[in-house]
Scaffold this active site. Sequence first.
Site, PDB file in Angstrom:
ATOM      1  N   TYR A   1       4.836   3.700 -23.231  1.00 59.19           N
ATOM      2  CA  TYR A   1       3.408   3.535 -22.945  1.00 59.19           C
ATOM      3  C   TYR A   1       2.591   4.564 -23.723  1.00 59.19           C
ATOM      4  O   TYR A   1       1.630   4.237 -24.409  1.00 59.19           O
ATOM      5  CB  TYR A   1       3.166   3.675 -21.442  1.00 59.19           C
ATOM      6  CG  TYR A   1       1.722   3.471 -21.054  1.00 59.19           C
ATOM      7  CD1 TYR A   1       1.175   2.200 -21.043  1.00 59.19           C
ATOM      8  CD2 TYR A   1       0.906   4.547 -20.715  1.00 59.19           C
ATOM      9  CE1 TYR A   1      -0.156   1.995 -20.699  1.00 59.19           C
ATOM     10  CE2 TYR A   1      -0.416   4.354 -20.365  1.00 59.19           C
ATOM     11  CZ  TYR A   1      -0.951   3.088 -20.360  1.00 59.19           C
ATOM     12  OH  TYR A   1      -2.259   2.889 -20.030  1.00 59.19           O
TER      13      TYR A   1
ATOM     14  N   LYS B   1      -0.135   4.035 -26.823  1.00 56.88           N
ATOM     15  CA  LYS B   1      -1.527   4.485 -26.726  1.00 56.88           C
ATOM     16  C   LYS B   1      -1.857   5.472 -27.841  1.00 56.88           C
ATOM     17  O   LYS B   1      -2.973   5.475 -28.366  1.00 56.88           O
ATOM     18  CB  LYS B   1      -1.786   5.103 -25.345  1.00 56.88           C
ATOM     19  CG  LYS B   1      -1.825   4.061 -24.232  1.00 56.88           C
ATOM     20  CD  LYS B   1      -2.944   3.045 -24.479  1.00 56.88           C
ATOM     21  CE  LYS B   1      -3.122   2.062 -23.327  1.00 56.88           C
ATOM     22  NZ  LYS B   1      -4.175   1.063 -23.604  1.00 56.88           N
TER      23      LYS B   1
ATOM     24  N   THR C   1      -6.091  -0.414 -10.982  1.00 56.96           N
ATOM     25  CA  THR C   1      -5.718  -1.784 -11.340  1.00 56.96           C
ATOM     26  C   THR C   1      -4.207  -1.948 -11.191  1.00 56.96           C
ATOM     27  O   THR C   1      -3.486  -0.972 -10.981  1.00 56.96           O
ATOM     28  CB  THR C   1      -6.066  -2.120 -12.805  1.00 56.96           C
ATOM     29  OG1 THR C   1      -5.222  -1.355 -13.667  1.00 56.96           O
ATOM     30  CG2 THR C   1      -7.518  -1.810 -13.111  1.00 56.96           C
TER      31      THR C   1
END
Lengths: 266, 286
Positions: free
Chosen positions: B168, B172, B204
């Site tokens: 991840y 990014k 989220t």
Amino acid sequence: MTSYVMITGAAGGLGKALAAEYAERGHPVFLTDRDRDRLEVFAAGLERLVEVDVVCRACDLADEREVEAMWSWIGANGFVFDGLLNVAGTGGDGRFDELESGRARAILRVNIEALVTMTKRVLERRAPDRVLRIVNIASLGCFSPMPRKSIYAASKRFVYDFSIALREEMRGRNVQVMTVCPAGMPATPANVKSVNDCQGIMGLVTEKNVGWVAERIYERSLRGRAVYIPGRLNVLLGALSKVMPERAKARLLGRRWERAAEHMRR
Amino acid sequence: MGDNRDTAVVTGATSGLGLETARQLAAAGLNVVGIGRSAEKCRLAEREVSAAASGPDVRFVAADLSSLANVREAGAAIRSLLRGGRLDRLVHNAATVSNWYIGTEDGYELQFAVNYLAAFLLTRELFPCLTRPDDARVITISSGSHRRARIRWDDPMLRRSYGCLKAYKQSKLALVMFTLELNRRVAGRFTLRALGIEPGVVDTALGEKNTGGLVRAYWRRRRKKGLSPAEAAGFVVRLAAGPAPAAGQDYWRLDRPVEPSPYARRVDAALQLWQMTERMCGVDFL
């Protein structure tokens, strides 16, 4: 003369990871898979990343005529091989009497017949003066009779026994045979969902990342290992299943897959 | 798309931060084209975003951004929606998290493909439209976690040493490097501007869709401390629809310009990444 590593099931999770592993390490690869579109998209992506030759040809290994056609094409084009990774495999979840018709035969055709044919043909077209390394993907399930995956587990037992016998026959002939007995390797979002949501703690602790397994398969095969079980816990489970009575194992595993299936239905 | 208004494309616009961003952009009077993976969710989101404002056109395009072929198709679909007209804002919001190594159909790692490669390729596919307006902006939703990452050149897909957060963070970081490198490449040639923003933790389901066990528990705990999607989207929309930031202010944490990590600012690494990305996508870009 360029010699290739033949990889079956090359558009699947483990197949893709192995193809990338071998190609990145400088081995030209010959990729085959039933799914032409996926195979070609994957091969194109791999080709852009590696220096070596990437050849692909779609073939449904369950269809004898397609297998023959592929091998005549291979013969006509003069490919020779110094490696074979029998990755293609298929399974079927559910009770034997509830399996859709043809499923059991498909498992036998792909997991057993095709593996035997591919092995035979690659032996006939091996690169002269090179070690031929054969890697057969069995399963951790090959050590136990498995309710709800009965044909699958038994077919993998065939792979295990056949590979070990072949290894002995090929002693001193420059052919290495390694059997791999992996637990699950979630490699698609759907598998991931099954492991994360339905298989409970056993799923999470036994499953391994497919890329991690691919690298280790490459290294172990080079070292000439006979059997490779990825993951320490899985080695332990493998050892355990060798001493446990068959019927007790079957009952235990039957319950596990029954629970997972129930979870899936919800 | 009506040509009297600005038009924005928002990826990952069927839920979470993307949906809120699309809604607020429409409310601010921009035409919006949303991209989502599920056709069904696209239909629902289209209705929801349309309801936010009566004037602007709102359309959704379904595409699986893990597939390069799908990204190309989405690009073509959007170009035809724009009818060769201009695109003013492109918001790269779509992102995924997975606790397992998943190879995409092109054979690349899922998080790298969705969070970064898709942004690169979609920007390229829409580039002709982005060069039309005077102040087009390409906005990438980044993450502070890029500060703890570097690009693993020996195994950029992290196939051999996959870790959910590692992948991840790297994806990014790549997105931040892309943002800065894009500005270097368009400088003096086009008026387009790339801006990165890290919204921090947002409440989220990002980390729960493709994960399980401890990883999912971690993300579930983490989101509780986050901003609501509506609050976070407010900062994205401010950057997208507000006045253009001053020169040099290309990277933001909410409403403050900040410096990306030293690694992200490395010009040599950005060049190497750009070239690798071109090769992976099979394209030349700028």
